[in-house]
Design a protein around this motif. Structure first.
Motif, PDB file in Angstrom:
ATOM      1  N   VAL A  66      11.758  19.334   4.584  1.00  0.00           N
ATOM      2  CA  VAL A  66      11.987  20.561   3.646  1.00  0.00           C
ATOM      3  C   VAL A  66      10.814  20.892   2.856  1.00  0.00           C
ATOM      4  N   MET A  67      10.097  20.015   2.420  1.00  0.00           N
ATOM      5  CA  MET A  67       8.965  20.527   1.355  1.00  0.00           C
ATOM      6  C   MET A  67       8.250  19.337   1.269  1.00  0.00           C
ATOM      7  N   THR A  68       6.892  19.614   0.502  1.00  0.00           N
ATOM      8  CA  THR A  68       5.949  18.564   0.178  1.00  0.00           C
ATOM      9  C   THR A  68       5.704  18.790  -1.436  1.00  0.00           C
ATOM     10  N   TYR A  69       5.609  17.850  -2.291  1.00  0.00           N
ATOM     11  CA  TYR A  69       5.256  17.976  -3.466  1.00  0.00           C
ATOM     12  C   TYR A  69       3.835  17.063  -3.521  1.00  0.00           C
ATOM     13  N   MET A  70       2.779  18.031  -3.769  1.00  0.00           N
ATOM     14  CA  MET A  70       1.526  17.590  -3.791  1.00  0.00           C
ATOM     15  C   MET A  70       1.085  16.975  -5.407  1.00  0.00           C
ATOM     16  N   PRO A  71       0.179  16.157  -5.399  1.00  0.00           N
ATOM     17  CA  PRO A  71      -0.056  15.730  -6.792  1.00  0.00           C
ATOM     18  C   PRO A  71      -0.953  16.934  -7.555  1.00  0.00           C
ATOM     19  N   LEU A  72      -0.521  17.221  -8.927  1.00  0.00           N
ATOM     20  CA  LEU A  72      -1.196  18.090  -9.531  1.00  0.00           C
ATOM     21  C   LEU A  72      -2.553  17.861 -10.069  1.00  0.00           C
ATOM     22  N   LYS A  73      -3.463  18.687 -10.117  1.00  0.00           N
ATOM     23  CA  LYS A  73      -4.760  18.689 -10.642  1.00  0.00           C
ATOM     24  C   LYS A  73      -5.008  18.101 -11.847  1.00  0.00           C
TER      25      LYS A  73
ATOM     26  N   VAL B 134       0.881  -1.152   0.057  1.00  0.00           N
ATOM     27  CA  VAL B 134       0.001  -0.040  -0.057  1.00  0.00           C
ATOM     28  C   VAL B 134       0.802   1.276  -0.085  1.00  0.00           C
ATOM     29  N   ILE B 135       0.549   2.329  -0.835  1.00  0.00           N
ATOM     30  CA  ILE B 135       1.206   3.431  -1.000  1.00  0.00           C
ATOM     31  C   ILE B 135       0.571   4.587  -0.562  1.00  0.00           C
ATOM     32  N   ASN B 136       0.541   5.196   0.464  1.00  0.00           N
ATOM     33  CA  ASN B 136       0.152   6.291   1.120  1.00  0.00           C
ATOM     34  C   ASN B 136       0.726   7.483   0.933  1.00  0.00           C
ATOM     35  N   VAL B 137       2.231   7.417   1.194  1.00  0.00           N
ATOM     36  CA  VAL B 137       2.918   8.677   1.257  1.00  0.00           C
ATOM     37  C   VAL B 137       4.374   8.179   0.795  1.00  0.00           C
ATOM     38  N   ILE B 138       5.132   9.103   0.129  1.00  0.00           N
ATOM     39  CA  ILE B 138       6.485   8.712  -0.057  1.00  0.00           C
ATOM     40  C   ILE B 138       7.415   9.701   0.591  1.00  0.00           C
ATOM     41  N   ARG B 139       8.607   9.397   0.996  1.00  0.00           N
ATOM     42  CA  ARG B 139       9.512  10.235   1.675  1.00  0.00           C
ATOM     43  C   ARG B 139      10.840   9.776   0.974  1.00  0.00           C
ATOM     44  N   ALA B 140      11.541  11.053   0.696  1.00  0.00           N
ATOM     45  CA  ALA B 140      12.793  10.819   0.050  1.00  0.00           C
ATOM     46  C   ALA B 140      13.647  11.786   0.554  1.00  0.00           C
ATOM     47  N   GLY B 141      14.992  11.813   0.366  1.00  0.00           N
ATOM     48  CA  GLY B 141      15.915  12.722   0.896  1.00  0.00           C
ATOM     49  C   GLY B 141      16.105  13.829  -0.126  1.00  0.00           C
ATOM     50  N   ASN B 142      16.805  14.856   0.335  1.00  0.00           N
ATOM     51  CA  ASN B 142      17.060  16.007  -0.479  1.00  0.00           C
ATOM     52  C   ASN B 142      18.408  16.202  -1.132  1.00  0.00           C
ATOM     53  N   ASP B 143      18.879  15.077  -1.528  1.00  0.00           N
ATOM     54  CA  ASP B 143      20.074  15.105  -2.220  1.00  0.00           C
ATOM     55  C   ASP B 143      20.304  14.209  -3.424  1.00  0.00           C
ATOM     56  N   ASN B 144      19.009  14.085  -4.035  1.00  0.00           N
ATOM     57  CA  ASN B 144      19.188  13.038  -5.339  1.00  0.00           C
ATOM     58  C   ASN B 144      18.252  13.623  -6.302  1.00  0.00           C
ATOM     59  N   LEU B 145      17.663  12.916  -7.266  1.00  0.00           N
ATOM     60  CA  LEU B 145      16.741  13.138  -8.418  1.00  0.00           C
ATOM     61  C   LEU B 145      15.429  13.912  -7.534  1.00  0.00           C
ATOM     62  N   PHE B 146      15.073  13.484  -6.548  1.00  0.00           N
ATOM     63  CA  PHE B 146      13.725  14.108  -5.861  1.00  0.00           C
ATOM     64  C   PHE B 146      13.756  15.744  -5.964  1.00  0.00           C
ATOM     65  N   ARG B 147      15.066  16.214  -5.723  1.00  0.00           N
ATOM     66  CA  ARG B 147      15.169  17.713  -6.063  1.00  0.00           C
ATOM     67  C   ARG B 147      14.717  18.195  -7.141  1.00  0.00           C
ATOM     68  N   SER B 148      14.531  17.400  -8.133  1.00  0.00           N
ATOM     69  CA  SER B 148      13.895  18.008  -9.546  1.00  0.00           C
ATOM     70  C   SER B 148      12.613  17.985  -9.461  1.00  0.00           C
ATOM     71  N   GLU B 149      11.908  19.364  -9.656  1.00  0.00           N
ATOM     72  CA  GLU B 149      10.509  19.576  -9.623  1.00  0.00           C
ATOM     73  C   GLU B 149      10.119  18.650 -10.719  1.00  0.00           C
ATOM     74  N   ILE B 150      10.246  18.645 -11.808  1.00  0.00           N
ATOM     75  CA  ILE B 150       9.838  17.980 -12.832  1.00  0.00           C
ATOM     76  C   ILE B 150       9.551  16.246 -12.530  1.00  0.00           C
ATOM     77  N   PHE B 151      10.972  15.659 -11.942  1.00  0.00           N
ATOM     78  CA  PHE B 151      10.767  14.483 -11.623  1.00  0.00           C
ATOM     79  C   PHE B 151       9.842  14.338 -10.562  1.00  0.00           C
ATOM     80  N   SER B 152       9.685  14.876  -9.368  1.00  0.00           N
ATOM     81  CA  SER B 152       9.007  14.780  -8.298  1.00  0.00           C
ATOM     82  C   SER B 152       7.257  15.006  -8.539  1.00  0.00           C
ATOM     83  N   ASN B 153       7.174  16.123  -9.285  1.00  0.00           N
ATOM     84  CA  ASN B 153       5.653  16.349  -9.608  1.00  0.00           C
ATOM     85  C   ASN B 153       5.237  15.014 -10.468  1.00  0.00           C
TER      86      ASN B 153
END
Length: 494
Positions: free
Chosen positions: A464-471, A400-419
């Motif tokens: 640091v921050m949270t990326y929310m799913p785009l509408k 079950v995937i309810n939330v994803i948590r990631a570090g601030n030092d890899n691809l997840f820093r990219s807004e395009i990737f995370s969004n």
């Protein structure tokens, strides 16, 4: 009082010191400056000398103590994170009998596959929750078959973190968590998988004593103190493989929480309370850091070899000056990259593709329409799509995937990737500023078992921050479906 944490990787050793009361990170260092050497005597082999890890652990420990300007005599607890699946074999004095066969060594693949079929897939799935695969138990069987003189001298086999704990304390022991990472744990009987050891012809007495994951696992002795700078009497209170420890560092303890890493390779680590699994090869199931007989919490681990290495290759070979420049150019391109599709699996065979090697592919490239910005965006999207593809496999295997948590030092820093990932899976992605060595140091104080308080401190201090799913999900879904179509064409031809 202070805690010190070690993160024993295959490229470097990281050490952090934290304040025991607040969890504040006081120092974080790594050694050596350049990557540690991996010995590859033959194709697909990978070995390292365990004493090389110890050497750099001691250098980094003394350096962290110096840079933090603390009174070293006030270090009371030690946490250890380490590269998973490695094999260390030692004699009665604790001297390594050969170099460690580390996680990326694949010599034991056929041994594990033969055991999977020989023991029975259903038995392995029920008792081991995995195929024996290319893990620690199968590597030990390789030593028995190919280096009998060495095998006959073995007093104990260990995981890499067990060896570092031994060098600090002089005590031979391991954990349930560590044994599960080596596919050496029987979940049905909640004991060492002696049936697998017997099948391999391995003496079960070679297994070290088992200690609880959050407990006094041994005190630093005089020799360990002189080498590391940690005071005599400080206790090793925690150890875990790097991916479970990464999850701990990100406050991922409960069913439905996921830790993700987007480095050179990508890892999705989904915590679950279900032991049901249809995927014994594409997904690996390990005892999570808070696993207990009455709380059988597992981590479902999926590895994607072709991840950040794709984006790094593009930076190094397409005349980009920085990732920031690449991300800015990618941001000027619409979702879906105007039809350009990148398949990012260019780092060897992929488990999520049933060990097929499809390579990295650029599909639908139009010289009149596509620019370098399109290539950068398509790469980010392709890597993100591979994460979503892997998460779909996990969800079909009772995760079950309810939330994803990631570090601030890899691809997840990219807004395009995370969004892209957040929008397609429909859940937020929380970003935290922490590391494995900091997490291990903090975990040295978790002997009280208060995981909620531990997690609340991480949320308060490191978020640091949270990326929310785009509408507007439609363009992302269309781009993902286009990507899957191209991937399926490749898979049919392999």
């Amino acid at each position: 009082m202070y805690y010190i944490g070690f993160d024993i990787g295959s490229s470097s050793v990281k050490v952090a010191i934290v304040d025991a009361a607040t969890g504040e990170n006081l120092a974080a260092v790594h050694e050596p400056e350049n990557e540690m050497e991996i010995n590859a005597i033959h194709s697909d082999w990978a070995e390292q000398n365990p004493d090389t890890w110890w050497k750099y652990a001691c250098i980094a420990s003394k350096r962290a103590i110096k840079e933090s300007k603390i009174d070293a005599s006030k270090i009371t607890g030690i946490g250890i994170s380490y590269q998973m699946h490695g094999l260390v074999v030692v004699d009665k004095q604790g001297t390594p009998l050969r170099d460690s066969i580390i996680w990326c060594d694949s010599r034991a693949v056929n041994i594990g596959n033969d055991a999977f079929n020989g023991i029975g897939k259903d038995i392995c799935a029920d008792k081991l929750l995995n195929s024996p695969g290319n893990f620690t138990a199968s590597k030990l069987k390789w030593v028995l078959d190919n280096e009998k003189e060495t095998y006959d001298k073995i007093y104990k086999y260990m995981l890499p973190g067990d060896y570092i704990a031994f060098k600090l304390t002089g005590v031979f022991n391991t954990t349930k968590n560590g044994l599960s990472e080596g596919i050496l744990w029987d979940y049905e009987s909640d004991s060492v998988a002696d049936f697998l050891l017997n099948y391999y012809g391995i003496d079960p007495s070679l297994t070290p004593d088992i200690v609880e994951n959050f407990s006094d696992q041994g005190a630093v002795n005089t020799e360990g103190s002189e080498a590391s700078g940690i005071p005599v009497g400080a206790t090793v209170n925690y150890r875990a493989g790097d991916q479970p420890n990464n999850a701990l560092s990100l406050n991922v303890f409960n069913h439905g929480e996921v830790a993700a890493t987007g480095g050179t390779s990508g890892v999705i680590y989904a915590v679950t309370n279900s032991k049901k699994s249809k995927e014994s090869s594409r997904i690996n199931n390990f005892a999570h850091v808070n696993y207990a007989k009455d709380n059988q919490i597992l981590g479902k681990l999926m590895c994607i070899n072709g991840s950040g290495i794709q984006y790094r290759w593009m930076k190094d070979n397409l005349a980009a000056n920085s990732y920031e420049e690449m991300n800015n150019k990618a941001g000027e391109v619409p979702v879906g990259s105007d039809g350009l599709v990148v398949i990012p699996f260019g780092n060897g065979a992929e488990r999520i593709l049933n060990n097929k090697n499809v390579g990295s592919q650029y599909c639908n490239l139009n010289f009149n329409k596509h620019s370098d910005g399109h290539m950068y965006r398509a790469a980010l999207e392709g890597i993100a799509f591979s994460f979503v593809y892997g998460m779909d496999i996990l969800k079909n295997d009772n995760a079950v995937i309810n939330v994803i948590r990631a570090g601030n030092d890899n691809l997840f820093r990219s807004e395009i990737f995370s969004n892209t990932v957040a929008t397609l899976i429909g859940h937020e992605i929380e970003i935290y500023n922490t590391t494995g060595s900091v997490g291990a140091a903090r975990a040295a104080g978790l002997t009280d078992g208060d995981f909620k308080k531990f997690g609340d401190n991480i949320t308060q201090n490191d978020h640091v921050m949270t990326y929310m799913p785009l509408k507007n999900k439609a363009p992302y879904e269309q781009a993902y479906n286009n990507w899957k179509t191209e991937l399926e064409i490749l898979l049919k031809n392999k």
